[in-house]
Design a protein around this motif. Structure first.
Motif, PDB file in Angstrom:
ATOM      1  N   HIS A 162      11.126  47.586  36.461  1.00  0.00           N
ATOM      2  CA  HIS A 162      11.086  47.034  35.389  1.00  0.00           C
ATOM      3  C   HIS A 162      10.060  45.916  35.361  1.00  0.00           C
ATOM      4  CE1 HIS A 162      14.523  48.994  33.139  1.00  0.00           C
ATOM      5  NE2 HIS A 162      15.032  49.063  34.381  1.00  0.00           N
ATOM      6  N   TRP A 183       6.708  45.574  34.653  1.00  0.00           N
ATOM      7  CA  TRP A 183       5.812  45.389  33.311  1.00  0.00           C
ATOM      8  C   TRP A 183       6.782  45.047  31.776  1.00  0.00           C
ATOM      9  CZ3 TRP A 183       1.224  43.984  34.119  1.00  0.00           C
ATOM     10  CH2 TRP A 183       0.585  44.498  35.290  1.00  0.00           C
ATOM     11  N   CYS A 184       8.002  45.817  31.781  1.00  0.00           N
ATOM     12  CA  CYS A 184       8.530  45.444  30.634  1.00  0.00           C
ATOM     13  C   CYS A 184       9.247  43.850  30.843  1.00  0.00           C
ATOM     14  CB  CYS A 184       9.762  46.340  30.263  1.00  0.00           C
ATOM     15  SG  CYS A 184      10.634  47.230  31.685  1.00  0.00           S
ATOM     16  N   ALA A 239       7.466  46.143  24.980  1.00  0.00           N
ATOM     17  CA  ALA A 239       8.135  46.080  25.794  1.00  0.00           C
ATOM     18  C   ALA A 239       9.249  47.012  25.637  1.00  0.00           C
ATOM     19  CB  ALA A 239       8.730  44.462  26.161  1.00  0.00           C
ATOM     20  N   MET A 293       7.912  50.598  26.733  1.00  0.00           N
ATOM     21  CA  MET A 293       7.765  50.575  27.865  1.00  0.00           C
ATOM     22  C   MET A 293       8.908  50.746  28.615  1.00  0.00           C
ATOM     23  SD  MET A 293       4.242  48.362  28.721  1.00  0.00           S
ATOM     24  CE  MET A 293       4.104  49.217  30.549  1.00  0.00           C
ATOM     25  N   CYS A 294       9.887  50.127  28.473  1.00  0.00           N
ATOM     26  CA  CYS A 294      11.192  50.178  29.521  1.00  0.00           C
ATOM     27  C   CYS A 294      11.861  51.320  29.528  1.00  0.00           C
ATOM     28  CB  CYS A 294      12.208  49.049  28.900  1.00  0.00           C
ATOM     29  SG  CYS A 294      13.370  48.665  29.837  1.00  0.00           S
ATOM     30  N   PRO A 324      15.849  50.254  27.843  1.00  0.00           N
ATOM     31  CA  PRO A 324      16.104  48.976  27.330  1.00  0.00           C
ATOM     32  C   PRO A 324      17.593  48.703  26.905  1.00  0.00           C
ATOM     33  CG  PRO A 324      14.919  50.839  25.851  1.00  0.00           C
ATOM     34  CD  PRO A 324      15.191  51.047  27.243  1.00  0.00           C
ATOM     35  N   HIS A 379      18.426  46.355  30.062  1.00  0.00           N
ATOM     36  CA  HIS A 379      17.605  45.602  30.561  1.00  0.00           C
ATOM     37  C   HIS A 379      17.704  44.301  29.628  1.00  0.00           C
ATOM     38  CE1 HIS A 379      13.227  44.604  32.106  1.00  0.00           C
ATOM     39  NE2 HIS A 379      13.819  43.564  32.039  1.00  0.00           N
ATOM     40  N   VAL A 415      14.775  42.500  27.843  1.00  0.00           N
ATOM     41  CA  VAL A 415      14.361  43.370  26.741  1.00  0.00           C
ATOM     42  C   VAL A 415      15.205  43.455  25.528  1.00  0.00           C
ATOM     43  CG1 VAL A 415      13.601  45.685  25.951  1.00  0.00           C
ATOM     44  CG2 VAL A 415      12.768  44.922  28.339  1.00  0.00           C
ATOM     45  N   CYS A 457      13.452  41.124  22.842  1.00  0.00           N
ATOM     46  CA  CYS A 457      12.682  41.957  21.972  1.00  0.00           C
ATOM     47  C   CYS A 457      13.572  43.066  21.068  1.00  0.00           C
ATOM     48  CB  CYS A 457      12.129  43.115  23.002  1.00  0.00           C
ATOM     49  SG  CYS A 457      10.923  42.163  24.167  1.00  0.00           S
TER      50      CYS A 457
END
Length: 163
Positions: free
Chosen positions: A22, A24-25, A109, A112-113, A116, A119, A122, A126
């Motif tokens: 995880h 980058w997210c 985000a 990409m996750c 989500p 996470h 995120v 987000c």
């Protein structure tokens, strides 16, 4: 985003992305939160992301401790995101209002996750703003896109206490 990944790989930093599924997210979620908090103070927002990912702050994600030995790599990844973000989010046009980057970062985000829903950063920085607090037109447009890409019960339900 490919430019950032390519630049990270060229710098030998791709091992970090492999080490943390995880990465980058999480970086993008923290970036969205920092842009929201610091607005046009781009340098301060960048430093806030570095601190969130490398410091002992409460924002550091669970399981991130193993990556703290790679603080220099994390810092470089944040620098790359902040270097390329304005042109990526605007399709190459100059960004006149840095605070407007928060919406594209949130969406990146989420998209990409891998998970989500599981996470926390995120979800909090987000998904929740997109589904609850965004301007109505943007919110509905983004929710429609997310419904196309995710399971039928998207977005996940939120309780009154934000959990």
């Amino acid at each position: 985003m490919p430019q950032i990944v390519d630049a990270a790989a060229a710098a030998g930093e791709v091992a970090l992305t492999v080490a943390a599924g995880h990465f980058w997210c999480e970086l993008l979620a923290q970036t969205a939160d920092a842009l929201r908090e610091y607005g046009d103070q781009y340098d301060r927002a960048q430093q806030a992301v570095v601190s969130a990912l490398t410091g002992l702050a409460e924002k550091r994600p669970d399981g991130w401790t193993v990556l703290l030995q790679e603080a220099d790599v994390i810092k470089r990844a944040v620098e790359l995101v902040f270097e390329y973000l304005p042109s990526l989010a605007t399709g190459g046009l100059p960004a006149t209002d840095v605070s407007s980057l928060v919406w594209p970062v949130r969406l990146l985000a989420v998209l990409m996750c891998r998970e989500p829903r599981r996470h926390p950063a995120v979800l909090e920085y987000c998904v929740k703003p997109i589904t609850e607090h965004g301007p109505a037109e943007i919110r509905e447009h983004v929710k429609d896109r997310l419904r196309e890409a995710f399971p039928p019960h998207w977005p996940p339900p939120f309780t009154a206490d934000g959990a």
